[in-house]
Design a protein around this motif. Structure first.
Motif: not given
Ligand SMILES: Nc1ncnc2c1ncn2[C@@H]1O[C@H](COP(=O)(O)OP(=O)(O)OP(=O)(O)O)[C@@H](O)[C@H]1O
Ligand SMILES: Nc1ncnc2c1ncn2[C@@H]1O[C@H](COP(=O)(O)OP(=O)(O)OP(=O)(O)O)[C@@H](O)[C@H]1O
Ligand SMILES: [Mg+2]
Ligand SMILES: [Mg+2]
Lengths: 314, 481, 328, 306, 369
Positions: B146-151
Motif C-alpha cells: 500500500a505504500g503511503a496509502d497504508f492508512g
C-alpha cells in the motif's frame, strides 16, 4: 425547453469558472499552514519539506490552480491531507448523508411551511394568521445549535425516544436511519419551514388579490377549490423558485446541524476541513455545493418553465 | 458484543508511521500491538517483545519476540517484520516517526524471533518510543503493497482488525480471532465514534447510544459521578497545559516579555493554580509547575509549585521597570476550555498589574504563527509521553524540534542531552532537576496544570483500567448483559 | 306586470374601518332582456355594487347596513352568502374589466370554461368540454376546438374578453353583470364586444347590468341608466330620458364635459373639483361640495324623486331650469 | 356658449379655473405621517419596534446601568443560580449573567447592524451599477454575485472569519460580506424595475444628469425594499454571529456577546441552564423584534397598501 | 424663421426582443418609416389604437429613444444623433407630458422640487429664492396654489397630478410640448379640466403642442392637424376638421365609426373591422391594413401604399381611397338629434354657474408678484 436549459447551462459556465477561482483562492486566503497542521505535534522539518513538494505547495499559484482544474475536470479533486482519502471518494461518502438530511428537512419544511403559509394567507389578520406568524418567526430566531442541543437533552437523554446523534445509512437499517435523522431534520426543517411559510404566505396573499381568483369565485367554485387549485397553482411558481434558493440556506443550516448531531455529511466535513486546513477537501466541497446550487437554480428555472405556461413554447 | 466508544475528534490517517493525533493512538490501542507496553505506573512490560537487553554502553538492544503472532492479513510476525517496520519508520518519506527512531543506526536479525537493534549513541528513550507509535508493528507485506496509502486499510497485529472507516462518522474494528491474547478480549467488534461536542458526547452515553466516552468534560464530572448508571474513571495525564513565551524565536521575541525573565516569573506568581483548577475544572485537573505532573517520579520537588503572591509579582514588575503594570498579548486556541482558562488567568494577572489581551485563533493559525515566531505568548499544551524526555527535550533545547519559544541555554542543553544517553533513572532525574532549576528561573514556559483524563462508562462495562497515557486498552474489559 | 328579474332596494354598506358608507342606499331594477347601465366617475362605487350583488366582496372587511335583493321573486339580503353563492356563476354571472388578468394564466381556457359548467350542471368532464367548445364558437372564436387548449397569454385582449363572456354565459345565466368589459380594449374591438353582448342578450333574453364610465357606450346599449355619484344613485331612468332630459346637475356636468365627435367644437364644460374621499363626504347630498347650484338645503339628503314617469333624480332643485328660473 | 376651438376667447388671465384644491382634506395628512400612522396601526410592527427599542436602549445605556462589570470574575460564585445578588445568575467563571447580557446586547446588535451596514454599503452601489448600466458592468457584477451566492453563506463566513482571525469585528465583516450578494441582487432587480418607471423617463426628459438621476430618482425609490431586507438581515446576522460563536469565530472572551454566551452555556446546559436561557431568550426576542419590524416596514412603506 | 418647428423623415424604431445566446431575436417594428411635420404654434395630434407606435414615436421625437433610422429636425437642426450635453440642452426647448399622472411623478419628491428641478437644470443662474418664486408662478399657471409646493404627489388627485406634470414640463420655457395621452387616464370631468388647461396654456405661452391620444373626440377638441397611425406607420394625415368630416383611409373611417357617442338614439352605420391589430413583430405584407380592411383587394397584400397627397393639406396611404370615397359618400359623422328644450336651458345654466363660482387664482398670483 431544451434550448432554454442549454442556454441556462452555458450562461452558468462563467459563474462556474469564477467559483472555481474563488474556491481555489480560499486556500490562499486562509492563514495557517496546512502542512504544519498535518505535520503533527512533532513537526519534523524533513517531512514538512517532503509534504510541501508532494502536495505541490511550492509551485506558483497559477500552476497549482491549473493542475487542480485539470484534475477537477477528470473527476480528481486531490486527496485529503488529513486522512489521505481521495476527495472525490469522501464527497461520494458524504453526499448521500447530506442529501438524506436535506431531503428529510425539506419534507419537514414543506409539510409544515406550505399549509401554514396558505392557512395564514387565507385567514389573514385573524388569530390563526398571527399564531402561524409568530411560530414561524420563532423557527427563524431560535439558533439551530441551541434548539438541537435542547432536543438532544430532552428527546434522547430524558425520554430516550430517539438516538442522540450520529448517522445510520438507510441501506443498513432504514427505520433506524430515519429515526436517527428525525431530530436533525426537524431542527434544520423548522428554520426552512419558517422561511417557506412566509414566502408561501406572501405569494398567496398576492395571488388571492388577483383578478383571476375573483373570476374563479364568480364562477361559483367552492372556496376550497378556488384556493387550492386556482390560487395555489399560481403561488407555486414563486414558491418553487424560492425553494431552490433555499438550497443555500439548507446547506448552511446543514453545516451547523451536522456539527451538533455529529452527522458525517458535507457540512461537518467542510468545517473540519477548514479548521484542519485540509484544502483539497474544502475546495472539493465548496465546488460541489456551488455546482449543486447552480444546478438547483437551473432546475428551478426549468420548473418555472413547466409551471408557467407563458414561458412554454407556443 | 460491540463496544461503542465515543472520541472527542476524528482520528487522522490510520498509519502508525504517519499519524499524528492523540485520538488516533486510542484506536491503535485496539488495532496495533507494540513491541512493548506500559503499566499504569509507567513501567515498561513486554507486548510483542517478550524480553530485551542492552549491551553495556547502551548502543545495542537485543529483543526476543513473541512467537505464534500473526498480522491480520496472515503474515507471520517475526524479526524480519520488526526490521522492516523500523526501516519503514526511518525511511518512508511521509514518516512522522523519524525523530523518534533517529538514534537507530541499523538492525540485525538474529533469529526468526530475535533481533538486535544498533544505535549510533545511547538512547534512553527508545524503549518508551517502542511503547508508542514507533513500536507499533504493521504487516510488512501490506505496508509494502500500500505504500503511503497504508492508512486507508491498516493491517497490524492487535486484538482487533480494521473493518471500515467512514470519515468523521466511525471506525469499525472487528475481533481478530488469531490474536495471541484473544482470551482477554471480550468484544466481537469495537466502534469508535468521533463526537466533538462534549455535551452531545455525554448525551450519547446517557441515552445508551455508546458504551463509553473519552474525555468527559471536567465540569460534567461531579454531576455524572452521582449518576448510578454511569461510572467515571480518571487519571492524571502525562501531558501539560501552560503558556509558552517567545524568548528567542525571531524578531518578535525582542519584547519585554521575551527579554526579561522577571516579567515571566511575575506572571507565574500572579497565578493561583489551585483556584484555576477549581474554577475551570472543578478540581479535576492537577495544578503543576513543571513538564511532569506532581505525581510523576520525575517531578522535581526541589522546585515546588509556588504559592500565588501578588505582592511579589508586583515587586518583580517594578524591578523590571513596570511598576504601573504592563500589557501582554496571549494567543489562545479558540476552544472553550482554553478560553475559559485564559479568562481566569487574565483576571488573576490583572490583579498583579498585567493586562492580558487574549488573541483567540483557530488552532491551525495559531500553530503556524507560533512556529514562525509571530507571537509573544501562547497558550499551548502537550499530550505527554511515557518517557520524560518526550515532555521536555524538544521544547527547550536549542535544536529542539518544537522549540517554538526559541529558548536556548547551553546548560539546559547539556543536562537534557545527558539525560537521554543514560539508562540509569537516578542519573537522569538529576539531569532533569538541574535543567528544571534553570528553566524555573528563566520560565520560557509557564506550566499551569495537567489534564486529568476522565472517562465515563456505562455501568455495564467492567474491567477498565485507566492509564496515564490516556489510552483505552480493551484487554480485560467486558460488558455484563 | 310581473316582477322584474332583479330588484335591489336600499343597498347600503361600508368597508371596515371607514367612517362612511361606500355605497349609500341605492336601489335599481333590471328586467329580462333589458340593459341597465350604471355610470359614474372612477371610485363612485360601481364595481363594489356589482361585487356586492355577486357576493364577491371580501366578507371580513365589508359591513352591510341594509339592502334587499329580489331575484326572480326570491328575496334575500346581501349578507345571505350561501344563497348568493348558490346562484353565482349559474343564474347570475359576471365579467370583469381586465381581460388581461381575469383569466387564470396557469390553466387552459377550455378547462376554465368547462370548470364553470361542471360545477353547476354536474355533468361529466366530456360534456362540459363540449359545452365549452360550443360557447367559444358562439362568442366568435375561430377554430374553438384548438383554441380551447391554449393558455390565456396566447390570446389577444379582445379574444380573452370573448373567453370571459363565454365563461360567464356557459350556464345560461338569467342575469349578466359586466363591469367595464371594454374599457381596456381598443375602440374597434370594443365595438365588436358590445355587439356580441347585445347579440347574445337578444338570443337568451337575459337581463344585463353594464357598468361603465363611458357615456358613449351607455348611449349605445342602455335601456335604463343609473347615474352614480360617490356611492349614491343621483339620477335614474330610461336611457332616452337621461340623455335628452337630464335633471341632476351632476349628470348635466358629466355630459357637458364629454367632448363630442360632431357639432361645433367648443370649450368643454367641467365638473369642478374632484370626488371627496370616504370620510370626507358632505352630509346630505354628496355632490353638494362640487355643485354650482349648492344651497344650504343641500345639507339634507334629497330624495330620489320622480321627475317624470320612471325618471328619478336626487336633487332638491330638480328640474333645474324651472326651479332656478323661478328662484331668479 | 359654444365657441369654435379656433376662436377661443382671449382669456389668458384665467387659466382653467376649476382649481379644486381649496381645502382639500386629503391634503391634510403629510406623507410621513401616513407611513407612521400605518406603521403605528400595525400591531405586530409596534411590538417589533418595542422589542428592538428595548434592547437598543439596554445596549446604549449599558455603561450607566447599575450592573456589575461584565468581566469581573468571582471565584466564589461560579455558576450560581439566579439570586438577589445576581438576578440572572452567574456564569462559568463567576461573572454576572445580567451584566453580560446587557453588554452582550452591544456586541450582538452591533454584529447585526454593522454587518448589514457593510452588506448595504457594498451591495447597494454594486446593485445600482449593475441594474442601471446593464451590459458588461451588469454581466461582471452579476456573475460574481452569483458565484458568491452559490457558496453557502455560513461556509463563506467561516472561511472569511478563519482568514481574518476570530474576533467580533471580523465576524461582522465576514457576515457582512457574505450577505452582500443578496443586496446586490435585490438592488439590481429594484433598479431595473424603477428604471422603467415613467418618472425616471421624466427625469431624462427634463435633461437631468446621470448622477442626479441615480441619487434623486433611483436611490430613494429602491430604498424601501432594501430597508426591509436590511431589518430582516439584521436578524439573520445576529443568528449568524451566534453560529460563528458556536464555531468559535465570533466575539472573543472576556467580552460578551449573546452568541458567545450561548456557545459557552451549551456546555453547562444541565448544570447551569440559566446561562443558556437568558441569552437564548434575548436572541429570540430581538430577532423576533427585527423580523416584526421588517414586516411592519414592508407594509407601511408599500404604496400599494395605502 | 421656418414655419415648421419639428420634422421627422422616414423615422424608424425597431426593438430587438429576446436575443442573447441561442435565442431567436424578434424584431418589433414599433415605428416603421414615419414622416410628419409639426408647424409652429399649432396643435398636432397623433391618433391610433393601442400598440400602433404612438408612444414610441413621441419618445423618438423627444429623443428619449434613439431612432433606428431616419431624421428628426427641431428648428431646422438635426437632432437624430445628438447626445450628452446637446441632448440635455434640447430638453429645455422640448418637453414631455406623460400619460399616467400616478407613475410619472417621483413619489419621493415634493411638488416644489419636482417643478423646480427643470429650472435648476436649465436656468442655473436663478437663485434659490427666485426658483421658489418661479415654481409658485408655474403652479399658479396650471391652477394650483404656491402652498402646494411642499406637498407630495400622492396627496393629489389624478387631475391635479396631471397639472403638476404640466407645470414641470413648462418650467424650462419650452417651445414644444409633447403630450403622450395626457388625458387618457382621467375621468371625463377631470379630462375636460385638463383639456381646457392645455388649450389655454398653448395660446398664452405661445407653444407648439403635439398630442397623442386614442380618443378621437378629445383629438377633435384639441388639435389643428392630425395624423392617424396604424401598425407603426401613418396612414392618413391632414387638418382635423377635414379628416373628421371626410375620412379617406378605411382605417380612419372604421375608427370614427367605432366610437360610441354620448347621445341617445343616433342611428349608426358602423364600419365593422374583423379581428384585431396584428403584431408589429410580424406586420402583414403590402398594405399593413389589408388583413382587416373591408375594402381590401387582392393586390393590397403585395403592394405597399405610399402616404400620398389627397388634397393640398391632407395625405393618405391607400391605393383605392378614391374608389372607396366614391362608394361611400357620407363617411363622416352627422350630429344627433338635440336635447329637450328644458335640458338645453339646464346646460346653459350649468355652464354659467360653473364659470361664476370659479375662484380666480390669477389675482392671488398678481398680488404676490
Ligand atoms: N376591499 C376594499 N376595501 C376598502 N375600500 C374599497 C375596497 N374595494 C373598493 N374600495 C373603495 O370603494 C370605493 C368604490 O370603489 P369601486 O371599485 O366600486 O369604484 P368604481 O366606481 O368601480 O371605479 P372605477 O371606475 O375606477 O372602476 C373606492 O373608493 C375604493 O377605493
Ligand atoms: N422598449 C420596447 N421594447 C420592445 N418593444 C417595445 C418597446 N416599447 C414599445 N414596444 C412595442 O412597440 C409597439 C408600439 O408601442 P407603443 O408603446 O409605441 O404603442 P402605443 O401606440 O403608444 O400604444 P398604447 O396606446 O398602448 O400606449 C408595441 O407593440 C410595443 O409592444
Ligand atoms: Mg370599477
Ligand atoms: Mg402609448
Amino acid at each position: 425547453m431544451l434550448a432554454f436549459l442549454l442556454r441556462r447551462i452555458v450562461v452558468a459556465i462563467p459563474t462556474v469558472i469564477l467559483i472555481s477561482i474563488f474556491v481555489f483562492g480560499l486556500q490562499k486566503l486562509l492563514p495557517g499552514d496546512p502542512i504544519l497542521a498535518m505535520a503533527g505535534e512533532e513537526r519534523d522539518p524533513e517531512v514538512i519539506e517532503f509534504l510541501r513538494e508532494k502536495y505541490r505547495m511550492n509551485d506558483p499559484v497559477p500552476v497549482q490552480y491549473l493542475a487542480w482544474v485539470k484534475g477537477a475536470l477528470t473527476g480528481d479533486l486531490g486527496i485529503s491531507l488529513r486522512t489521505n482519502q481521495p476527495v472525490t471518494e469522501l464527497i461520494g461518502q458524504k453526499l448521500p448523508v447530506t442529501i438524506q438530511l436535506a431531503v428529510m428537512a425539506l419534507i419537514f419544511a414543506l409539510v409544515i411551511g406550505i399549509p401554514a403559509g396558505i392557512l395564514s394567507a387565507v385567514k389573514k389578520g385573524t388569530i390563526t394568521d398571527y399564531i402561524a406568524n409568530v411560530v414561524a418567526l420563532s423557527g427563524l430566531s431560535i439558533p439551530n445549535f441551541w434548539l438541537g442541543i435542547m432536543l438532544i437533552l430532552l428527546v434522547a437523554v430524558n425520554w430516550q425516544l430517539l438516538p442522540a446523534s450520529g448517522y445510520v445509512p438507510p441501506g443498513e437499517d432504514l427505520w433506524l436511519s430515519i429515526k436517527t435523522m428525525l431530530m436533525p431534520a426537524f431542527v434544520l426543517g423548522t428554520a426552512l419551514a419558517a422561511t417557506l411559510m412566509r414566502h408561501t404566505r406572501s405569494a398567496m396573499l398576492g395571488v388571492l388579490k388577483s383578478d383571476y381568483v375573483r373570476t374563479a369565485r364568480a364562477k361559483g367554485l367552492a372556496e376550497r377549490r378556488v384556493i387550492l387549485k386556482h390560487a395555489f397553482r399560481n403561488a407555486l411558481t414563486p414558491i418553487v423558485t424560492l425553494t431552490a434558493l433555499l438550497f443555500g440556506e439548507l446547506i448552511a443550516g446543514a453545516v451547523l446541524t451536522e456539527q451538533i448531531f455529529t452527522i458525517p455529511g458535507f457540512g461537518k466535513l467542510v468545517v473540519d476541513a477548514v479548521f484542519n486546513r485540509d484544502y483539497a477537501v474544502v475546495q472539493g466541497i465548496v465546488l460541489v455545493t456551488a455546482l449543486g446550487f447552480i444546478v438547483m437554480n437551473i432546475l428551478a428555472d426549468a420548473a418555472y418553465f413547466v409551471l408557467n405556461p407563458r414561458l412554454r413554447k407556443q | 458484543a460491540d463496544f461503542r466508544f465515543a472520541l472527542e475528534s476524528d482520528p487522522d490517517v490510520l498509519d502508525p508511521d504517519q499519524s499524528r493525533t492523540f485520538v488516533g493512538r486510542i484506536v491503535y490501542a485496539a488495532l496495533c500491538d507494540k513491541l512493548v507496553d506500559i503499566t499504569p505506573e509507567l513501567e515498561l512490560v513486554p507486548q510483542l517483545a517478550t524480553e530485551w537487553s542492552w549491551n553495556d554502553d547502551g548502543t545495542k538492544l537485543t529483543m526476543k519476540l513473541r512467537e505464534g503472532v500473526t498480522f491480520h492479513d496472515g503474515t507471520p510476525f517475526d524479526a524480519e517484520a520488526v526490521a522492516a517496520n523500523i526501516e519503514r519508520s526511518q525511511t518512508m518519506e511521509e514518516s512522522r516517526r523519524k525523530s523518534e527512531v533517529a538514534s537507530i543506526s541499523g538492525t540485525e536479525v538474529l533469529g526468526s524471533h530475535e533481533i538486535r537493534i544498533d544505535l549510533a549513541q545511547p538512547d534512553a528513550t527508545l524503549l518508551a518510543q517502542f511503547a508508542d507509535r514507533a513500536g507499533m508493528m504493521v504487516s510488512p507485506a501490506a505496508a509494502a503493497e500500500a505504500g503511503a496509502d497504508f492508512g486507508l486499510n491498516p493491517v497490524c497485529s492487535g486484538p482487533f482488525k480494521f473493518e471500515e472507516r467512514v470519515a468523521q462518522d466511525k471506525i469499525v474494528l472487528s475481533k481478530f480471532a488469531d490474536y495471541w491474547n484473544a482470551d482477554e478480549i471480550n468484544f466481537d467488534s469495537v466502534t469508535y465514534l468521533p463526537i466533538p461536542d462534549d455535551t452531545v458526547r455525554l448525551a450519547n452515553l446517557q441515552s445508551g447510544d455508546v458504551d463509553a466516552i473519552n474525555r468527559l468534560a471536567a465540569t460534567d464530572r461531579a454531576r455524572i459521578i452521582e449518576d448510578p448508571e454511569i461510572q467515571v474513571e480518571e487519571v492524571i495525564s502525562l501531558g501539560y497545559q501552560g503558556i509558552t513565551f517567545n524568548v528567542g524565536n525571531g524578531d518578535k521575541a525582542d519584547n519585554p516579555w521575551g527579554n526579561d525573565a522577571r516579567l515571566r516569573r511575575a506572571f507565574e506568581l500572579s497565578l493561583d493554580r489551585e483556584a484555576i483548577s477549581q474554577v475551570v475544572f472543578e478540581g479535576a485537573a492537577a495544578p503543576g509547575n513543571q513538564s511532569f505532573p506532581p505525581n510523576s517520579p520525575w517531578y522535581d520537588s526541589g522546585t515546588p509549585m509556588p504559592e500565588r503572591d501578588v505582592e511579589k509579582a508586583k515587586e518583580l514588575l517594578a524591578e523590571a521597570g513596570y511598576a504601573d503594570g504592563i500589557d501582554l498579548e496571549v494567543q489562545v486556541p479558540n476552544r472553550p476550555v482554553s478560553m475559559q482558562l485564559m479568562q481566569v488567568v487574565q483576571s488573576m494577572a490583572a490583579e498583579a498589574g498585567i493586562n492580558i489581551t487574549l488573541n483567540a485563533k483557530e488552532f491551525a493559525t495559531m500553530l503556524a504563527d507560533q512556529s514562525a515566531g509571530d507571537y509573544v505568548a501562547s497558550q499551548v499544551g502537550w499530550s505527554g509521553r511515557v518517557d520524560p524526555d518526550g515532555n521536555i527535550h524538544q521544547f527547550v533545547t536549542t535544536e529542539g524540534g518544537i522549540n517554538d519559544s526559541g529558548f536556548s541555554n547551553p546548560d539546559v542543553d547539556a543536562a537534557l542531552d545527558a539525560a537521554r544517553v543514560t539508562a540509569d533513572t537516578a542519573t537522569r532525574k538529576e539531569s532533569y532537576d538541574e535543567a528544571r532549576k534553570i528553566l524555573n528561573e528563566e520560565a520560557p514556559l509557564v506550566y499551569i496544570y495537567h489534564d486529568t483524563w476522565i472517562w465515563a462508562l456505562d455501568d455495564d462495562i467492567k474491567g477498565f483500567t485507566p492509564y496515564p497515557d490516556g489510552m483505552f486498552r480493551l484487554e480485560g474489559v467486558s460488558k455484563s448483559e | 306586470m310581473d316582477s322584474p328579474l332583479l330588484q335591489v332596494e336600499n343597498l347600503k354598506f361600508r368597508f371596515r374601518g371607514q367612517p362612511q358608507d361606500v355605497v349609500e342606499g341605492i336601489s335599481f331594477r333590471v328586467g329580462r332582456n333589458e340593459t341597465l347601465c350604471i355610470v359614474g366617475e372612477s371610485g363612485c362605487g360601481k364595481s363594489v355594487t356589482a361585487l356586492a350583488l355577486m357576493g364577491l366582496l371580501p366578507r371580513d372587511s365589508v359591513r352591510f347596513g341594509s339592502g334587499e335583493i329580489r331575484f326572480d321573486g326570491d328575496s334575500f339580503t346581501p349578507s345571505d352568502h350561501d344563497r348568493i353563492a348558490a346562484m353565482r356563476g349559474d343564474r347570475m354571472a359576471m365579467i370583469f374589466q381586465e381581460p388581461m388578468t381575469s383569466l387564470n394564466p396557469a390553466f387552459r381556457i377550455g378547462d376554465q370554461i368547462a370548470e364553470a359548467v361542471e360545477q353547476h350542471r354536474k355533468c361529466g368532464k366530456a360534456k362540459a368540454r363540449e359545452r365549452a367548445v360550443e360557447m367559444l364558437r358562439r362568442v366568435g372564436i375561430p377554430a374553438p376546438e384548438q383554441r380551447m387548449n391554449e393558455y390565456p397569454h396566447q390570446l389577444s385582449g379582445g379574444m380573452r374578453q370573448r373567453v370571459m363572456i363565454a365563461m360567464a354565459l356557459a350556464n345560461d345565466p338569467e342575469l349578466l353583470i359586466a363591469d367595464e368589459p371594454t374599457t381596456a380594449l381598443d375602440v374597434t374591438v370594443q365595438a365588436q364586444i358590445l355587439d356580441l353582448i347585445a347579440e347574445l342578450q337578444a338570443e337568451t333574453g337575459m337581463g344585463t347590468i353594464m357598468i361603465t364610465h363611458d357615456l358613449g357606450v351607455v348611449a349605445e346599449i342602455a335601456t335604463d341608466v343609473a347615474v352614480m355619484y360617490a356611492g349614491q344613485v343621483v339620477e335614474y331612468g330610461p336611457a332616452e330620458a337621461i340623455f335628452n332630459d337630464p335633471q341632476h346637475p351632476y349628470t348635466i356636468g358629466l355630459m357637458a364635459s364629454v367632448p363630442t365627435l360632431t357639432g361645433p367644437r367648443r370649450r368643454l364644460s367641467t365638473v369642478p373639483g374632484s370626488v371627496p374621499s370616504i370620510g370626507q363626504m358632505p352630509e346630505g347630498c354628496r355632490f353638494s361640495s362640487r355643485c354650482p347650484f349648492a344651497a344650504p338645503v343641500c345639507a339634507s339628503r334629497p330624495e330620489l324623486a320622480e321627475v317624470a314617469p320612471g325618471h328619478r333624480a336626487a336633487c332638491h332643485f330638480a328640474p333645474l331650469d324651472q326651479t332656478l328660473e323661478r328662484r331668479a | 356658449m359654444a365657441q369654435p376651438a379656433t376662436a377661443q376667447p382671449a382669456t389668458p388671465a384665467t387659466i382653467d379655473p376649476q382649481t379644486v384644491v381649496a381645502d382639500d382634506p386629503v391634503l391634510a395628512a403629510r406623507p410621513e405621517n401616513r407611513v407612521w400612522k400605518k406603521f403605528r396601526s400595525h400591531k405586530s410592527a409596534m411590538l417589533g419596534g418595542f422589542l428592538v427599542g428595548f434592547f437598543v436602549l439596554m445596549a446604549v445605556f449599558a455603561p450607566i446601568l447599575p450592573i456589575p462589570d461584565p468581566t469581573a470574575t468571582d471565584w466564589g460564585a461560579v455558576r450560581k443560580a439566579p439570586s438577589a445578588a445576581h438576578w440572572l445568575g452567574t456564569d462559568e467563571i463567576g461573572r454576572d449573567v445580567l451584566a453580560r447580557l446587557v453588554w452582550g446586547a452591544r456586541a450582538s446588535l452591533m454584529a447585526g447592524v454593522v454587518s448589514v451596514g457593510i452588506a448595504v454599503a457594498f451591495g447597494v452601489p454594486l446593485g445600482i451599477l449593475a441594474g442601471y448600466f446593464g451590459g458588461w458592468t451588469d454581466g461582471i457584477i452579476s456573475r460574481c454575485t452569483e458565484a458568491l451566492l452559490a457558496v453557502p453563506f455560513l461556509i463563506l463566513a467561516i472561511a472569511l472569519a478563519a482568514f481574518l482571525g476570530p474576533s467580533l469585528t471580523n465576524a461582522m465583516i465576514a457576515i457582512g460580506l457574505s450577505a452582500t450578494p443578496v443586496f446586490v441582487r435585490l438592488t439590481r432587480g429594484q433598479v431595473i424595475s424603477v428604471k422603467a418607471e415613467d418618472y425616471v423617463e421624466g427625469a431624462h426628459a427634463i435633461g437631468l444628469s446621470t448622477p442626479k438621476i441615480l441619487s434623486r430618482y433611483i436611490f430613494p425609490n429602491i430604498l424601501p425594499p432594501v430597508l426591509v431586507q436590511a431589518t430582516l438581515t439584521i436578524a439573520t446576522a445576529i443568528i449568524a454571529e451566534a453560529s460563528l460563536s458556536f464555531l468559535g469565530l465570533g466575539q472573543q472572551p472576556p467580552a460578551p456577546s449573546w452568541g458567545s454566551m450561548l456557545n459557552t452555556a451549551k456546555n453547562f446546559l444541565a448544570q447551569a441552564p440559566w446561562m443558556a436561557m437568558w441569552p437564548g431568550i434575548a436572541i429570540f426576542l430581538v430577532v423576533l423584534g427585527f423580523n416584526l419590524l421588517g414586516d411592519g416596514l414592508r407594509d407601511a412603506l408599500d404604496p400599494r397598501e395605502h | 424663421m421656418s414655419d415648421t418647428i419639428l420634422k421627422a423623415d422616414g423615422l424608424k424604431k425597431h426593438f430587438h426582443l429576446g436575443g442573447g445566446f441561442m435565442a431567436e431575436t424578434k424584431v418589433v417594428r414599433a415605428v416603421d418609416g414615419v414622416s410628419i411635420e409639426v408647424r409652429r404654434g399649432e396643435t398636432f395630434a397623433i391618433v391610433g389604437e393601442s400598440g400602433c407606435g404612438k408612444s414610441t414615436l413621441a419618445r423618438l421625437l423627444m429623443r428619449l429613444l434613439e431612432p433606428t433610422d431616419g431624421a428628426i429636425e427641431f428648428e431646422e437642426r438635426d437632432i437624430a444623433g445628438i447626445r450628452g450635453r446637446d441632448l440635455r440642452e434640447l430638453r429645455r426647448d422640448m418637453q414631455f407630458v406623460f400619460q399616467d399622472p400616478f407613475s410619472s411623478l417621483n413619489p419621493r419628491m415634493s411638488v416644489g422640487k419636482l417643478v423646480g428641478e427643470p429650472i435648476e437644470t436649465h436656468r442655473p443662474e436663478l437663485s434659490r429664492a427666485q426658483r421658489r418664486q418661479e415654481v409658485a408662478r408655474l403652479l399658479n399657471i396650471v391652477g394650483l396654489r404656491p402652498e402646494h409646493a411642499d406637498r407630495y404627489p400622492h396627496e393629489f388627485s389624478g387631475g391635479q397630478r396631471q397639472r403638476i406634470g404640466i407645470a414641470r414640463a413648462l418650467a424650462s420655457n419650452p417651445r414644444l410640448v409633447i403630450g403622450d395621452e395626457p388625458v387618457s387616464a382621467l375621468d371625463v370631468s377631470v379630462q375636460a379640466q385638463v383639456v381646457n388647461l392645455l388649450h389655454d396654456l398653448k395660446s398664452k405661452l405661445d407653444m407648439t403642442l403635439v398630442i397623442i391620444a386614442h380618443d378621437l373626440a378629445v383629438i377633435r377638441h384639441m388639435s389643428d392637424r392630425v395624423a392617424v397611425m396604424y401598425l407603426g406607420q401613418v396612414v392618413e394625415s391632414g387638418p382635423t376638421d377635414e379628416i373628421f368630416a371626410n375620412p379617406r383611409h378605411p382605417y380612419t373611417m372604421a375608427l370614427l365609426s367605432a366610437i360610441p357617442e354620448a347621445a341617445h338614439g343616433r342611428a349608426r352605420t358602423r364600419l365593422a373591422l374583423s379581428g384585431e391589430t396584428p403584431s408589429p413583430a410580424a406586420p402583414p405584407s403590402g398594405c399593413r391594413f389589408h388583413t382587416r380592411c373591408p375594402f381590401a383587394r387582392e393586390d393590397c397584400a403585395t403592394r405597399i401604399p405610399e402616404l400620398g397627397p389627397a388634397t393640398t393639406e391632407s395625405r393618405v396611404a391607400c391605393h383605392y381611397w378614391q374608389d372607396i370615397a366614391a362608394d361611400r359618400p357620407a363617411a363622416g359623422l352627422t350630429p344627433a338629434a338635440g336635447r329637450s328644450e328644458g335640458a338645453q336651458r339646464r346646460f346653459a345654466l350649468y355652464e354659467a354657474a360653473t364659470q361664476a363660482t370659479t375662484p380666480n387664482p390669477k389675482t392671488a398670483a398678481n398680488a404676490e408678484a
